[in-house]
Design a protein around this motif. Structure first.
Motif, mmCIF file in Angstrom:
data_model
loop_
_atom_site.group_PDB
_atom_site.id
_atom_site.type_symbol
_atom_site.label_atom_id
_atom_site.label_comp_id
_atom_site.label_asym_id
_atom_site.label_seq_id
_atom_site.Cartn_x
_atom_site.Cartn_y
_atom_site.Cartn_z
ATOM 1 N N PHE A 151 0.835 -1.210 0.000
ATOM 2 C CA PHE A 151 0.000 0.000 0.000
ATOM 3 C C PHE A 151 0.865 1.254 0.000
ATOM 4 C CE2 PHE A 151 -2.280 3.415 2.102
ATOM 5 C CZ PHE A 151 -3.485 3.424 1.420
ATOM 6 N N LEU A 152 1.936 1.260 0.803
ATOM 7 C CA LEU A 152 2.822 2.424 0.840
ATOM 8 C C LEU A 152 3.505 2.639 -0.509
ATOM 9 C CD1 LEU A 152 4.449 1.946 4.366
ATOM 10 C CD2 LEU A 152 2.620 3.531 3.717
ATOM 11 N N SER A 155 0.886 4.023 -2.887
ATOM 12 C CA SER A 155 0.625 5.411 -2.507
ATOM 13 C C SER A 155 1.788 6.311 -2.892
ATOM 14 C CB SER A 155 0.362 5.495 -1.003
ATOM 15 O OG SER A 155 0.156 6.835 -0.590
ATOM 16 N N ILE A 160 -2.928 5.838 -6.013
ATOM 17 C CA ILE A 160 -4.171 5.727 -5.255
ATOM 18 C C ILE A 160 -5.297 6.403 -6.019
ATOM 19 C CG2 ILE A 160 -5.351 6.372 -3.115
ATOM 20 C CD1 ILE A 160 -3.363 4.160 -2.719
ATOM 21 N N ASN A 161 -6.440 5.723 -6.087
ATOM 22 C CA ASN A 161 -7.629 6.239 -6.766
ATOM 23 C C ASN A 161 -7.396 6.418 -8.275
ATOM 24 O OD1 ASN A 161 -10.272 6.659 -5.780
ATOM 25 N ND2 ASN A 161 -10.147 8.832 -6.261
ATOM 26 N N TYR A 239 -7.231 0.440 -2.770
ATOM 27 C CA TYR A 239 -6.649 1.592 -3.442
ATOM 28 C C TYR A 239 -7.669 2.543 -4.065
ATOM 29 C CZ TYR A 239 -2.756 -1.723 -3.222
ATOM 30 O OH TYR A 239 -1.824 -2.635 -2.797
ATOM 31 N N ASN A 241 -10.956 4.940 -3.755
ATOM 32 C CA ASN A 241 -11.843 5.645 -2.827
ATOM 33 C C ASN A 241 -13.105 6.159 -3.504
ATOM 34 O OD1 ASN A 241 -9.872 5.356 -0.750
ATOM 35 N ND2 ASN A 241 -8.779 7.157 -1.533
#
Length: 312
Positions: A151-152, A155, A160-161, A239, A241
């Protein structure tokens, strides 16, 4: 000059062996074995198609039919397309289908390109950093950083998104690369060396010789990647939103497991039957497209999936 004639019994036995696809040491199964095999296959087909039949029929049934059946419909009653009209008019499922189709198409193409190039490079003896790259790839099959570092990383890359977050984290399967590499290594090197002597480049050898000879394995690997992208939902949960960017599997999870109201759905106070029909309709929309792909690669599937198996 004499001619040698074979006994009639020997000739007839040879003819019978040629007509039969069974090896000489494998005897013909008896009637009991044939009946038992047919019964087992019939039960397997019923176990697979039975739930699918009930899901499709329930999605096409009216509220009165579902209510009288007490849930999932087995016996056909009143047939209606209201459930499919409602999920299409809501727009959420239609948009999710388009997202899943786009992610699956782009992701499968990207994964196949990278996997084929990597596998072909690793299949050539003496290629650049052959052993370290192969060892690194094999190491990732047994050890991974975990969900939080992944995830890091996503990001940190600014994914992300974005739709790339649904593609890049799972774009490469080392297992599929190993299968492709094993098949490429099995191609007769004399053919490739002859092409090099004639002045063919590695790109031309790959696209005009190796890939046409590897239709079975590439079709199966593409199917594996496509099914993986189509069924994936965890990357979207982590990931993505924006609900408008959710693929079909996330929508399916929300409507079927979590009971979220579908836009355009009949209120619960008017009866729970339409809700069940809508849920089954979403399942059908999620399952049918991938089922339609299998017949296209079925002729290659048996051959391709056996590549890398232990041979006696």
């Amino acid at each position: 000059m004499s001619t040698i004639t074979k006994p009639a019994a020997t000739v007839s036995a040879a003819v019978r062996r040629n007509k039969s696809s069974r090896p000489a040491w494998e005897e013909e199964p008896g009637s009991a074995a044939k009946i038992g095999k047919a019964a087992v296959l019939t039960m397997v087909v019923i176990a697979v198609l039975g739930p699918l039949y009930s899901i499709v029929l329930t999605s096409l049934s009216s509220q009165a039919t579902i209510t009288s059946a007490g849930g999932m419909v087995i016996v056909p009653g009143e047939i209606t397309l209201d459930a499919y009209r409602q999920i299409i008019s809501g727009g959420v499922v239609t948009r999710a289908v388009l997202v899943s189709v786009g992610v699956t198409a782009v992701g499968t193409l990207l994964s196949m390109v990278v996997s084929v190039l990597c596998a072909y490079g690793l299949s050539r003896p003496g290629s650049f950093a052959h052993t370290p790259i192969l060892f690194t790839l094999l190491l990732t099959m047994f050890f991974s950083a975990g969900m939080i570092p992944a995830f890091l990383l996503v990001s940190g890359l600014g994914l992300i998104n974005t739709y790339w977050a649904l593609i890049l984290p799972g774009a490469i399967s080392v297992f599929n690369i190993i299968i492709l590499r094993g098949f490429f290594m099995g191609i007769d090197r004399g053919i490739l060396d002859s092409a090099r002597i004639d002045g063919a480049s590695e790109w031309r050898i790959l696209f005009q010789i190796v890939l046409p000879m590897s239709k079975a394995v590439t079709a199966v690997i593409a199917l594996f990647y496509g099914v993986g992208y189509w069924n994936a939902f965890f990357n979207a949960v982590l990931y993505i939103n924006d609900s408008a960017m959710n693929p079909l599997q996330v929508v399916l999870r929300s409507y079927v497991l979590q009971g979220v109201m579908i836009p355009g759905q009949i209120a619960v106070g008017q009866g729970a039957a339409p809700s069940l029909a809508l849920q089954m309709a979403v399942i059908v929309v999620a399952v049918v497209p991938i089922l339609m792909v299998y017949p296209l690669v079925q002729k290659h599937f048996t051959k391709g999936v056996m590549i890398g198996a232990v041979k006696g």
